[in-house]
Scaffold this active site. Structure first.
Site, PDB file in Angstrom:
ATOM      1  CG  ASP A 109      -3.611   4.396   3.418  1.00  0.00           C
ATOM      2  OD1 ASP A 109      -4.938   4.425   3.925  1.00  0.00           O
ATOM      3  OD2 ASP A 109      -3.352   3.706   2.554  1.00  0.00           O
ATOM      4  CE  LYS A 167      -9.355  -2.499   3.459  1.00  0.00           C
ATOM      5  NZ  LYS A 167      -8.423  -1.795   2.870  1.00  0.00           N
ATOM      6  CD1 TRP A 175      -2.347  -1.983   1.484  1.00  0.00           C
ATOM      7  CD2 TRP A 175      -3.258  -0.856  -0.066  1.00  0.00           C
ATOM      8  NE1 TRP A 175      -3.415  -2.688   0.960  1.00  0.00           N
ATOM      9  CE2 TRP A 175      -4.044  -2.095  -0.079  1.00  0.00           C
ATOM     10  CE3 TRP A 175      -3.294   0.167  -0.921  1.00  0.00           C
ATOM     11  CZ2 TRP A 175      -4.964  -2.076  -0.652  1.00  0.00           C
ATOM     12  CZ3 TRP A 175      -4.407   0.013  -2.005  1.00  0.00           C
ATOM     13  CH2 TRP A 175      -5.332  -1.250  -1.821  1.00  0.00           C
TER      14      TRP A 175
HETATM   15  C1  LIG Z   1      -7.958  -1.309   1.437  1.00  0.00           C
HETATM   16  C2  LIG Z   1      -6.930  -0.250   1.561  1.00  0.00           C
HETATM   17  C3  LIG Z   1      -6.925   0.791   0.546  1.00  0.00           C
HETATM   18  C4  LIG Z   1      -7.779   0.792  -0.664  1.00  0.00           C
HETATM   19  O1  LIG Z   1      -8.882   1.181  -0.850  1.00  0.00           O
HETATM   20  P1  LIG Z   1      -9.531   1.515  -2.029  1.00  0.00           P
HETATM   21  O2  LIG Z   1     -10.717   2.086  -1.507  1.00  0.00           O
HETATM   22  O3  LIG Z   1      -9.834   0.059  -2.845  1.00  0.00           O
HETATM   23  O4  LIG Z   1      -8.871   2.505  -2.754  1.00  0.00           O
HETATM   24  C5  LIG Z   1      -5.573   1.745   0.698  1.00  0.00           C
HETATM   25  N1  LIG Z   1      -4.728   1.331   1.712  1.00  0.00           N
HETATM   26  C6  LIG Z   1      -4.948   0.767   2.585  1.00  0.00           C
HETATM   27  C7  LIG Z   1      -3.896   0.729   3.551  1.00  0.00           C
HETATM   28  C8  LIG Z   1      -5.812  -0.463   2.325  1.00  0.00           C
HETATM   29  O5  LIG Z   1      -5.984  -1.177   3.379  1.00  0.00           O
END
Ligand SMILES: *Cc1c(COP(=O)(O)O)cnc(C)c1O
Length: 361
Positions: free
Chosen positions: A173, A197, A103
């Site tokens: 993030d 999540k 990521w």
């Molecule tokens: C799931 C996730 C994303 C991605 O999310 P999208 O909505 O599919 O772009 C980005 N960063 C992390 C750390 C993630 O776990």
């Protein structure tokens, strides 16, 4: 309701049953509005009230100070990989990024399309099984910000102590561990996270940004990525993802009723421990991550005999345990233990894993 599986998927992921039941009860008519939330006008009085309530809840739950703006934005979390550099570079020559998994690597790739990026530390050579130690980050004091991913969802790594970067704002993030534990928001310049999540369903991204970092966006920034514009428009510049926003509000309400992020942290620590205990207590399962950085949210593991993986997954499914297939980059299995996963669901997985190992050993 028909029997529900125990869903250990990485995202979209399990939602708490009380939240699902509330959604069902609210359909087709929501809270005296005469309509389903799905039909409400995003700028109408009823939806604006919902939006204000959701923001107030997020501020309470995360203890967000007043000098931070809270945004509920549309789109994938990874769109913020572009929004972050375009909003925050300002007059600085570059930004610093820490690379510790797929990521953060994707965030770096996107940022590089837009601004000069320095990768100040990386664990790529160690196949992302550890996180670069803070003392090894080669930070540039002139950098606009330092970006990292505190929970690497694919590798199963989590940073358990917020690193200090002095005057350079930290940008993170937090998609896969937001709301899973208390964080000191004051230590960050900006936090962003996809909702799918711990905060509901796909289509919504939460952004918490220190107000003094607003107003330095690139003049060519697409308006839909401009955080300052979003603040001015109360996150309602476009037809908002109203349903995801409503679900986020319900998730926050549920979280508060359950005891908030401190209670989640305690539960998440116990849940993760019981799974790592199974892995460490057997010669059959293994987890490759440096123990200091093991994630409480996403636990990848391999079987001593990879040929047994399809059998493991099939038998797990027979026990109602689903979403365990690992990410193709690391292979093996992965159990994601977000807030909605209960301790008894983790016990069910742990019991199954112990039994499976015993029968195959
Ligand atoms: C799931 C996730 C994303 C991605 O999310 P999208 O909505 O599919 O772009 C980005 N960063 C992390 C750390 C993630 O776990």
């Amino acid at each position: 309701m028909a029997t529900r599986h125990h869903n250990f998927a990485a995202g979209p992921s399990a939602l708490p049953l009380p939240v699902l039941e509330r959604i069902r009860a609210d359909l087709p008519e929501y809270d005296g509005t005469g309509m389903a939330v799905l039909e409400l006008n995003h700028r109408g009085r009823e939806f604006m009230a919902l939006a204000a309530r959701a923001e107030a809840r997020l501020r309470r739950v995360m203890d967000v100070p007043d000098d931070y703006a809270v945004l509920f934005l549309h789109g994938p979390a990874r769109l913020q990989f572009s929004a972050v550099p375009l909003n925050l570079l300002g007059d600085a020559p570059s930004a610093d990024y820490v690379e510790a998994g797929l990521w953060s690597e994707m965030a770096i790739t996107e940022a590089r399309r837009l601004i000069p990026v320095n990768v100040v530390a990386s664990s790529k050579a160690r196949r992302y099984t550890t996180f670069p130690r803070r003392e090894d980050w080669k930070l540039d004091p002139r950098a606009a910000f330092v970006h990292y991913t505190p929970n690497e969802t694919i590798g199963g790594l989590e940073v358990h102590e917020e690193p200090d970067t002095g005057d350079v704002p930290l940008v993170v993030d937090m998609s896969s561990n937001i709301l899973s534990r208390p964080v000191d928001v004051r230590r960050y310049g900006a936090i962003y996270a996809g909702a799918q999540k711990n905060a509901g369903i796909p289509g919504l991204v939460l952004v918490v940004v220190r107000r003094d970092l607003l107003g330095r966006a690139s003049p060519t920034i697409p308006r839909m990525l401009d955080w300052t514009h979003a603040v001015e428009e109360s996150s309602l510049a476009n037809t908002a993802p109203t349903f995801a926003w409503y679900v986020a509000d319900l998730m926050l309400e549920w979280l508060e009723a359950e005891g908030g992020v401190a209670e989640m942290e305690a539960r998440n620590a116990r849940k993760a421990k019981s799974l790592y205990d199974v892995i460490d207590g057997s010669n059959f399962y293994a987890n490759p991550v440096d123990p200091v950085y093991r994630s409480r949210m996403n636990i990848p593991f391999t079987l001593a005999e990879p040929a047994l993986e399809p059998t493991f997954l099939a038998e797990a499914r027979d026990h109602g345990l689903v979403g365990l297939q690992g990410h193709r980059y690391v292979g093996g299995m992965r159990a994601s233990l977000y807030n909605a996963i209960t301790e008894s669901e983790v016990d069910a997985l742990a019991d199954f894993m112990r039994d499976f190992a015993r029968r195959r050993a």
